[in-house]
Design a protein around this motif. Sequence first.
Motif, PDB file in Angstrom:
ATOM      1  N   GLU A 261       0.872  -1.173   0.000  1.00 54.48           N
ATOM      2  CA  GLU A 261       0.000   0.000   0.000  1.00 54.48           C
ATOM      3  C   GLU A 261       0.911   1.225   0.000  1.00 54.48           C
ATOM      4  O   GLU A 261       1.416   1.618   1.065  1.00 54.48           O
ATOM      5  CB  GLU A 261      -0.904   0.006   1.228  1.00 54.48           C
ATOM      6  N   PRO A 262       1.182   1.831  -1.167  1.00 57.20           N
ATOM      7  CA  PRO A 262       2.208   2.872  -1.273  1.00 57.20           C
ATOM      8  C   PRO A 262       1.780   4.222  -0.711  1.00 57.20           C
ATOM      9  O   PRO A 262       1.502   5.179  -1.434  1.00 57.20           O
ATOM     10  CB  PRO A 262       2.464   2.932  -2.784  1.00 57.20           C
ATOM     11  N   GLN A 263       1.736   4.273   0.612  1.00 60.85           N
ATOM     12  CA  GLN A 263       1.385   5.511   1.311  1.00 60.85           C
ATOM     13  C   GLN A 263       1.938   5.423   2.722  1.00 60.85           C
ATOM     14  O   GLN A 263       2.198   4.319   3.239  1.00 60.85           O
ATOM     15  CB  GLN A 263      -0.140   5.668   1.381  1.00 60.85           C
ATOM     16  N   VAL A 264       2.173   6.551   3.345  1.00 55.54           N
ATOM     17  CA  VAL A 264       2.640   6.540   4.730  1.00 55.54           C
ATOM     18  C   VAL A 264       1.586   5.856   5.601  1.00 55.54           C
ATOM     19  O   VAL A 264       0.404   6.193   5.548  1.00 55.54           O
ATOM     20  CB  VAL A 264       2.917   7.973   5.221  1.00 55.54           C
ATOM     21  N   GLY A 265       2.026   4.872   6.385  1.00 59.04           N
ATOM     22  CA  GLY A 265       1.110   4.074   7.197  1.00 59.04           C
ATOM     23  C   GLY A 265       0.612   2.843   6.479  1.00 59.04           C
ATOM     24  O   GLY A 265      -0.043   1.993   7.085  1.00 59.04           O
ATOM     25  N   GLY A 266       0.925   2.720   5.178  1.00 52.93           N
ATOM     26  CA  GLY A 266       0.473   1.573   4.401  1.00 52.93           C
ATOM     27  C   GLY A 266       1.249   0.308   4.733  1.00 52.93           C
ATOM     28  O   GLY A 266       2.352   0.348   5.291  1.00 52.93           O
ATOM     29  N   ARG A 267       0.666  -0.815   4.371  1.00 53.97           N
ATOM     30  CA  ARG A 267       1.282  -2.110   4.637  1.00 53.97           C
ATOM     31  C   ARG A 267       2.278  -2.490   3.526  1.00 53.97           C
ATOM     32  O   ARG A 267       2.080  -2.162   2.361  1.00 53.97           O
ATOM     33  CB  ARG A 267       0.218  -3.196   4.750  1.00 53.97           C
ATOM     34  N   TYR A 268       3.318  -3.227   3.935  1.00 51.70           N
ATOM     35  CA  TYR A 268       4.302  -3.801   3.012  1.00 51.70           C
ATOM     36  C   TYR A 268       4.441  -5.260   3.431  1.00 51.70           C
ATOM     37  O   TYR A 268       5.030  -5.556   4.474  1.00 51.70           O
ATOM     38  CB  TYR A 268       5.637  -3.074   3.119  1.00 51.70           C
ATOM     39  N   ALA A 269       3.850  -6.151   2.643  1.00 52.08           N
ATOM     40  CA  ALA A 269       3.672  -7.534   3.100  1.00 52.08           C
ATOM     41  C   ALA A 269       4.384  -8.541   2.214  1.00 52.08           C
ATOM     42  O   ALA A 269       3.979  -8.775   1.062  1.00 52.08           O
ATOM     43  CB  ALA A 269       2.186  -7.868   3.168  1.00 52.08           C
ATOM     44  N   LEU A 270       5.458  -9.136   2.732  1.00 51.32           N
ATOM     45  CA  LEU A 270       6.081 -10.264   2.065  1.00 51.32           C
ATOM     46  C   LEU A 270       5.145 -11.458   2.159  1.00 51.32           C
ATOM     47  O   LEU A 270       4.692 -11.816   3.245  1.00 51.32           O
ATOM     48  CB  LEU A 270       7.419 -10.598   2.731  1.00 51.32           C
ATOM     49  N   GLY A 271       4.844 -12.059   1.027  1.00 51.02           N
ATOM     50  CA  GLY A 271       3.888 -13.157   1.001  1.00 51.02           C
ATOM     51  C   GLY A 271       2.464 -12.700   0.773  1.00 51.02           C
ATOM     52  O   GLY A 271       1.569 -13.526   0.648  1.00 51.02           O
ATOM     53  N   GLY A 272       2.240 -11.387   0.741  1.00 53.37           N
ATOM     54  CA  GLY A 272       0.896 -10.862   0.518  1.00 53.37           C
ATOM     55  C   GLY A 272       0.190 -10.532   1.815  1.00 53.37           C
ATOM     56  O   GLY A 272       0.586 -10.967   2.907  1.00 53.37           O
ATOM     57  N   PHE A 273      -0.880  -9.763   1.722  1.00 53.98           N
ATOM     58  CA  PHE A 273      -1.618  -9.329   2.908  1.00 53.98           C
ATOM     59  C   PHE A 273      -2.211 -10.499   3.691  1.00 53.98           C
ATOM     60  O   PHE A 273      -2.365 -10.428   4.911  1.00 53.98           O
ATOM     61  CB  PHE A 273      -2.733  -8.357   2.512  1.00 53.98           C
ATOM     62  N   ASP A 274      -2.540 -11.586   3.005  1.00 52.77           N
ATOM     63  CA  ASP A 274      -3.141 -12.737   3.685  1.00 52.77           C
ATOM     64  C   ASP A 274      -2.122 -13.560   4.465  1.00 52.77           C
ATOM     65  O   ASP A 274      -2.498 -14.498   5.172  1.00 52.77           O
ATOM     66  CB  ASP A 274      -3.854 -13.637   2.670  1.00 52.77           C
ATOM     67  N   ALA A 275      -0.830 -13.229   4.331  1.00 52.12           N
ATOM     68  CA  ALA A 275       0.201 -14.000   5.035  1.00 52.12           C
ATOM     69  C   ALA A 275       0.148 -13.782   6.543  1.00 52.12           C
ATOM     70  O   ALA A 275       0.716 -14.555   7.309  1.00 52.12           O
ATOM     71  CB  ALA A 275       1.583 -13.632   4.504  1.00 52.12           C
ATOM     72  N   GLY A 276      -0.509 -12.697   6.973  1.00 52.28           N
ATOM     73  CA  GLY A 276      -0.742 -12.509   8.401  1.00 52.28           C
ATOM     74  C   GLY A 276       0.173 -11.522   9.081  1.00 52.28           C
ATOM     75  O   GLY A 276      -0.082 -11.114  10.213  1.00 52.28           O
ATOM     76  N   HIS A 277       1.238 -11.100   8.431  1.00 52.55           N
ATOM     77  CA  HIS A 277       2.117 -10.108   9.052  1.00 52.55           C
ATOM     78  C   HIS A 277       2.591  -9.151   7.975  1.00 52.55           C
ATOM     79  O   HIS A 277       2.967  -9.564   6.887  1.00 52.55           O
ATOM     80  CB  HIS A 277       3.329 -10.756   9.712  1.00 52.55           C
ATOM     81  N   ALA A 278       2.578  -7.875   8.290  1.00 55.77           N
ATOM     82  CA  ALA A 278       3.022  -6.868   7.328  1.00 55.77           C
ATOM     83  C   ALA A 278       3.851  -5.818   8.039  1.00 55.77           C
ATOM     84  O   ALA A 278       3.577  -5.441   9.190  1.00 55.77           O
ATOM     85  CB  ALA A 278       1.828  -6.213   6.642  1.00 55.77           C
ATOM     86  N   ALA A 279       4.899  -5.350   7.346  1.00 58.15           N
ATOM     87  CA  ALA A 279       5.655  -4.204   7.815  1.00 58.15           C
ATOM     88  C   ALA A 279       4.857  -2.935   7.508  1.00 58.15           C
ATOM     89  O   ALA A 279       3.802  -2.992   6.853  1.00 58.15           O
ATOM     90  CB  ALA A 279       7.015  -4.175   7.130  1.00 58.15           C
ATOM     91  N   LYS A 280       5.362  -1.800   7.986  1.00 60.23           N
ATOM     92  CA  LYS A 280       4.637  -0.534   7.800  1.00 60.23           C
ATOM     93  C   LYS A 280       5.532   0.480   7.091  1.00 60.23           C
ATOM     94  O   LYS A 280       6.705   0.641   7.448  1.00 60.23           O
ATOM     95  CB  LYS A 280       4.191   0.036   9.138  1.00 60.23           C
ATOM     96  N   ILE A 281       4.980   1.137   6.090  1.00 60.34           N
ATOM     97  CA  ILE A 281       5.685   2.226   5.423  1.00 60.34           C
ATOM     98  C   ILE A 281       5.607   3.456   6.330  1.00 60.34           C
ATOM     99  O   ILE A 281       4.516   3.931   6.651  1.00 60.34           O
ATOM    100  CB  ILE A 281       5.069   2.522   4.049  1.00 60.34           C
ATOM    101  N   ILE A 282       6.766   3.956   6.752  1.00 53.79           N
ATOM    102  CA  ILE A 282       6.783   5.081   7.686  1.00 53.79           C
ATOM    103  C   ILE A 282       7.240   6.379   7.020  1.00 53.79           C
ATOM    104  O   ILE A 282       7.149   7.450   7.622  1.00 53.79           O
ATOM    105  CB  ILE A 282       7.654   4.787   8.920  1.00 53.79           C
ATOM    106  N   ASP A 283       7.734   6.278   5.797  1.00 51.11           N
ATOM    107  CA  ASP A 283       8.100   7.491   5.059  1.00 51.11           C
ATOM    108  C   ASP A 283       7.991   7.187   3.571  1.00 51.11           C
ATOM    109  O   ASP A 283       8.377   6.093   3.129  1.00 51.11           O
ATOM    110  CB  ASP A 283       9.521   7.935   5.405  1.00 51.11           C
ATOM    111  N   LEU A 284       7.455   8.138   2.819  1.00 48.79           N
ATOM    112  CA  LEU A 284       7.307   7.933   1.376  1.00 48.79           C
ATOM    113  C   LEU A 284       7.402   9.288   0.682  1.00 48.79           C
ATOM    114  O   LEU A 284       6.614  10.193   0.957  1.00 48.79           O
ATOM    115  CB  LEU A 284       5.962   7.269   1.055  1.00 48.79           C
TER     116      LEU A 284
END
Length: 284
Positions: A179-202
């Motif tokens: 999700e390319p926005q500040v606060g958006g998710r960055y998910a290895l394996g996709g959003f359904d994988a259950g864990h996502a990092a967070k974009i904190i600066d863009l």
Amino acid sequence: MKLHARMAAPIKDVHHALTDAGSLRIWLAEHAEVDLPHRYAFWGRDTPEGDAPHQRPLHVDDRTLRFSWLLDGEDTTVEIRLAEESPDSTVLTLSQSHFDYQEMITGSSIRGVLETYWSLAIANLADHLEGRELTPRPDFTSPELKGEFIIDASPEAVFDSLVDSEKVSRWFNFPIEIEPQVGGRYALGGFDAGHAAKIIDLDPGRAMTVDWGDSGVTTWELEGSGGGTRLTFVQSGFDTGRPPYAGWMGWLSGIAELRRFHELDGWRPIWLDADAAEGAAAAG
């Protein structure tokens, strides 16, 4: 652990690059000595437990190289097999014993770096065989995780390929949703994988920072350079006593493919799954 890759070179050239000490010092390790069948060794700052050579050759022929490698007290076995896909294309399969994904996640053993270590090495082998600039290797004696790369494409194009989920998944060879926005998710394996990092600066077209929690943060910074892009990639904010080398090398091998994605006409990934590797070899 098993990896499959396509090398755009004849099988004899791939075999030479695997068994020639001078070639190994270019694409694999700081130091290398080869006198087969008696000696096959590589070591240095860019090799896991590279304070001294810990390899011993077990078998070599014109299509196979097998050697033992002592790592964290265990005598592991590495096997590299080559198959001719065509006169100018070779399928390489590399396997190594004693690799455990849990050790990669926890960092409890240096053996946890093996999959991404070999992913980066194979990516550099592919570029070496094609006469391309190699991706910098990590320094296992340093906690500094930073690399600079020149990509023959505009900053806008490179940035788009860093934030577009479909494009990132293609060159990284793994499903990634963003999700390319500040606060958006960055998910290895996709959003359904259950864990996502967070974009904190863009900063569109210029920079992105992603927070991975205990593994620290990754920052991509882009600037124009001679008609191309200088990409500075940094991982920071982790426990410097246990640098996340496994994840770092995974990103480095991905950046090697990102460069190829932008620079090669008719790009196709070097990575193959098992079925594709067998099919490609059989077709040759």
